[in-house]
Motif scaffolding. Structure first.
Motif: not given
Length: 256
Positions: A1-11, A29-47
């Protein structure tokens, strides 16, 4: 078990768990992502299957011909939208406004059609209303689980705990691993999480709790501060989470 306080990176990415990281037993795999207005991200995983969930802002989501989008004013009073795809399918996320999304993926060999979950698709319920003088009443948003997505290896939902209330109550466990991502309404807001033999951890905005199968977990938030949590469960092969709940036997008398 773990309880943590992760931080955002420069991206603008905050990693909560990695299948090949220190919380590999979460199997997600779990991440929180901050998007700026106009940003586009594509997410795809083969498996891996992927779910993208909006916690705040306005986004448009697309997978091939499937399209959906909406605004979410905040995680505490508004409902989520999400898109869920199987391995090999790509989700394009376009931020119309500054936004925050959750990226959730796990290994899954099954093929299934992509699904956009509009606000009207989210199952909204109230749990424990009228019990224990309403000290554990909370609102639950279920996006998908074994009942409406049996082809998935994931369960994705949210809890909004009202100020000063407990949730995940009664203390319980299940064989499947679970991850909680917490949001609080202001920097000074706080709560507490108790894991296993009641080991306490302070919940702050952006905290993450990782609960292996078999570990009890229960939370409380301070008066004046509601608590948001996205809860993500990984089914086990041959043992899916089907609202599985094993209450700590010391508390069973409260279920009578």
């Amino acid at each position: 078990m773990s309880f943590r306080y992760p931080q955002f990176d420069r991206d603008g990415v905050k990693v909560l768990t990695r299948i090949d990281g220190e919380d590999s037993d979460m199997m997600m795999d779990i991440s929180v992502v901050r998007l700026t207005a106009g940003d586009r991200r594509v997410y795809c995983e083969p498996d891996k299957e992927i779910c993208i969930l909006l916690t705040q802002g306005q986004i448009e989501l697309r997978c091939g011909d499937l399209y959906g989008g909406d605004t979410r004013s905040d995680a505490f009073t508004d409902l989520p939208i999400a898109m869920h795809v199987c391995r090999g399918d790509a989700i394009e996320a376009h931020a119309v406004q500054d936004s925050e999304i959750l990226y959730i993926s796990t290994q899954n060999d099954r093929a299934f059609l992509p699904k956009f979950y509009a606000k009207s698709d989210v199952q909204r319920t109230v749990s424990c209303e009228g019990m224990w003088e309403n000290t554990a009443v909370r609102d639950v948003n279920t996006v998908f689980d074994y009942s409406n997505a049996p082809y998935s290896n994931l369960v994705v939902g949210e809890v909004i705990a009202r100020q000063g209330r407990w949730w995940s109550y009664l203390p319980h466990s299940h064989p499947q691993p679970e991850v909680y991502y917490y949001k609080m309404p202001s920097p000074e807001a706080f709560g507490a999480c108790f894991i296993g033999e009641m080991h306490p951890y302070t919940v702050k905005d952006g905290s993450v709790g990782c609960f292996p199968g078999g570990e009890t977990h229960v939370q409380v938030t301070a008066p004046g501060y509601p608590m948001y949590c996205c809860w993500m469960i990984r089914h086990l092969d041959g043992d899916p989470w089907d609202k599985t709940r094993i209450v700590d036997p010391r508390f069973l008398h409260w279920e009578k």
